[in-house]
Scaffold this motif. Sequence first.
Motif, PDB file in Angstrom:
ATOM      1  N   VAL A 337       0.845  -1.195   0.000  1.00  0.00           N
ATOM      2  CA  VAL A 337       0.000   0.000   0.000  1.00  0.00           C
ATOM      3  C   VAL A 337       0.881   1.246   0.000  1.00  0.00           C
ATOM      4  O   VAL A 337       1.957   1.261   0.608  1.00  0.00           O
ATOM      5  CB  VAL A 337      -0.938  -0.009   1.237  1.00  0.00           C
ATOM      6  N   ASP A 338       0.425   2.298  -0.677  1.00  0.00           N
ATOM      7  CA  ASP A 338       1.171   3.554  -0.717  1.00  0.00           C
ATOM      8  C   ASP A 338       1.591   4.009   0.672  1.00  0.00           C
ATOM      9  O   ASP A 338       0.778   4.045   1.601  1.00  0.00           O
ATOM     10  CB  ASP A 338       0.316   4.662  -1.354  1.00  0.00           C
ATOM     11  N   LEU A 339       2.859   4.362   0.820  1.00  0.00           N
ATOM     12  CA  LEU A 339       3.434   4.915   2.049  1.00  0.00           C
ATOM     13  C   LEU A 339       3.447   3.926   3.220  1.00  0.00           C
ATOM     14  O   LEU A 339       3.707   4.314   4.358  1.00  0.00           O
ATOM     15  CB  LEU A 339       2.697   6.191   2.490  1.00  0.00           C
ATOM     16  N   CYS A 340       3.155   2.655   2.947  1.00  0.00           N
ATOM     17  CA  CYS A 340       3.126   1.644   4.016  1.00  0.00           C
ATOM     18  C   CYS A 340       4.115   0.518   3.747  1.00  0.00           C
ATOM     19  O   CYS A 340       3.923  -0.616   4.206  1.00  0.00           O
ATOM     20  CB  CYS A 340       1.718   1.062   4.164  1.00  0.00           C
ATOM     21  N   ASP A 341       5.183   0.803   3.017  1.00  0.00           N
ATOM     22  CA  ASP A 341       6.150  -0.234   2.684  1.00  0.00           C
ATOM     23  C   ASP A 341       6.692  -0.898   3.948  1.00  0.00           C
ATOM     24  O   ASP A 341       7.015  -0.249   4.924  1.00  0.00           O
ATOM     25  CB  ASP A 341       7.298   0.349   1.854  1.00  0.00           C
ATOM     26  N   GLY A 342       6.761  -2.207   3.906  1.00  0.00           N
ATOM     27  CA  GLY A 342       7.288  -2.976   5.027  1.00  0.00           C
ATOM     28  C   GLY A 342       6.330  -3.168   6.185  1.00  0.00           C
ATOM     29  O   GLY A 342       6.723  -3.731   7.215  1.00  0.00           O
ATOM     30  N   SER A 343       5.078  -2.752   6.024  1.00  0.00           N
ATOM     31  CA  SER A 343       4.182  -2.674   7.184  1.00  0.00           C
ATOM     32  C   SER A 343       3.135  -3.786   7.233  1.00  0.00           C
ATOM     33  O   SER A 343       2.581  -4.202   6.213  1.00  0.00           O
ATOM     34  CB  SER A 343       3.467  -1.322   7.213  1.00  0.00           C
ATOM     35  N   LEU A 344       2.869  -4.218   8.460  1.00  0.00           N
ATOM     36  CA  LEU A 344       1.768  -5.132   8.764  1.00  0.00           C
ATOM     37  C   LEU A 344       0.767  -4.391   9.637  1.00  0.00           C
ATOM     38  O   LEU A 344       1.148  -3.629  10.527  1.00  0.00           O
ATOM     39  CB  LEU A 344       2.282  -6.362   9.516  1.00  0.00           C
ATOM     40  N   ARG A 345      -0.512  -4.623   9.372  1.00  0.00           N
ATOM     41  CA  ARG A 345      -1.547  -4.040  10.233  1.00  0.00           C
ATOM     42  C   ARG A 345      -2.037  -5.120  11.185  1.00  0.00           C
ATOM     43  O   ARG A 345      -2.464  -6.195  10.757  1.00  0.00           O
ATOM     44  CB  ARG A 345      -2.718  -3.515   9.392  1.00  0.00           C
ATOM     45  N   VAL A 346      -1.966  -4.816  12.468  1.00  0.00           N
ATOM     46  CA  VAL A 346      -2.298  -5.805  13.506  1.00  0.00           C
ATOM     47  C   VAL A 346      -3.484  -5.292  14.308  1.00  0.00           C
ATOM     48  O   VAL A 346      -3.405  -4.257  14.972  1.00  0.00           O
ATOM     49  CB  VAL A 346      -1.103  -6.043  14.448  1.00  0.00           C
ATOM     50  N   THR A 347      -4.585  -6.028  14.257  1.00  0.00           N
ATOM     51  CA  THR A 347      -5.750  -5.689  15.060  1.00  0.00           C
ATOM     52  C   THR A 347      -5.497  -6.078  16.514  1.00  0.00           C
ATOM     53  O   THR A 347      -4.906  -7.128  16.796  1.00  0.00           O
ATOM     54  CB  THR A 347      -6.995  -6.437  14.556  1.00  0.00           C
ATOM     55  N   VAL A 348      -5.945  -5.245  17.439  1.00  0.00           N
ATOM     56  CA  VAL A 348      -5.818  -5.553  18.866  1.00  0.00           C
ATOM     57  C   VAL A 348      -6.797  -6.673  19.212  1.00  0.00           C
ATOM     58  O   VAL A 348      -8.000  -6.548  18.985  1.00  0.00           O
ATOM     59  CB  VAL A 348      -6.104  -4.310  19.726  1.00  0.00           C
ATOM     60  N   GLY A 349      -6.291  -7.757  19.752  1.00  0.00           N
ATOM     61  CA  GLY A 349      -7.139  -8.881  20.114  1.00  0.00           C
ATOM     62  C   GLY A 349      -7.426  -8.933  21.599  1.00  0.00           C
ATOM     63  O   GLY A 349      -7.183  -7.974  22.338  1.00  0.00           O
TER      64      GLY A 349
END
Length: 365
Positions: A337-349
Amino acid sequence: MSDIDKAYYSSADGNAPFRGLGSLLRDNIKRLVPYSSARDEFKGEASVFLDANENAFGSPLDEAYNRYPDPMQYRLKMRLSEIKGVPARNIFLGNGSDEAIDVLFRCFCEPGKDNVILVPPTYGMYEVSANINNVETKKILLTADYQLNLEGIAEAINEHTKLIFICSPNNPTGNSINRDDIETLLANFSGIVIVDEAYINFSRQKTFIQELTEYANLVVLQTLSKAWGLAGLRIGMAFASEEIIEVMNKVKPPYNINESSQQLALKALENVGQVNNWIKETLAQRDRLVLNLKNLDFVVDIYPSDANFILVKTTDPKGIYNYLVSKGIIVRDRSKVDLCDGSLRVTVGTPTENDQLLAALKEFK
């Protein structure tokens, strides 16, 4: 934003103050006579309903399900009105926020002619809905700190720009968008500004709902899918002027929220205290995740979040993602995704789920 930037922004072509819906609505929508259902035509009390070609004998599930639901969701809107402090006439309910997004395109954007402005990285459904409706998208990337590029937006606006979508707190970055910048758009843009507040319950920022009386071109989106835990019911909310809500109600399908969703949502909305406790626990767990993740060697950065998720920049997003999948733990790879290189999105569980995630990541090599 500097005074020079403000002056530049205000002088952009096509960027005049909001002048009402007349110049924004599609001509066919102005002329549209909405479908009138049996439940729309009848007002009052009755005991025998022979007007909607329903099965009068009942249903295999429950007698209530043989009747069509309230097309305008009156009881649900009245309860939401109490909670949100907004008159029911200023509330639109959709089959998720995605329906509200689609309806806005169909109300205001002429296919093949008009355009909308998106500010990536942002929620992907804005672009999908634009493409479905054959509406051009103009993408103005957020700045390096994930804020609006007001100068870029001003340059992109022309006479055919009808909508600007702002997600705040933003998905996938998690941060809130500067409030003054959004108000600059509202005060200067001649079209509709949509502020998507799907994650507002987790934010330190206040909602834009209270600004509805000040800005006639404001639409605020919220949902019962996140903090309220009702993702499976698919109930999204749009808050706007009575005039905008009336148009959206003309365009939506007559029975867009089914009876089960309406009744279950009403029941859930009686539990405000429980939801507030979940929000507090979510924020505490979010802080705990940040504290533990930032000490891992492969974590480059963790971006500030006002949502129930965090965006984590790593040295090996694909490898970490696949490793977690092998452990039965699913996060979202946002590295393309644009401007999110190297990134994972983690939902709070839950605490247990977060324990499993942290334990797994500590073993990753």
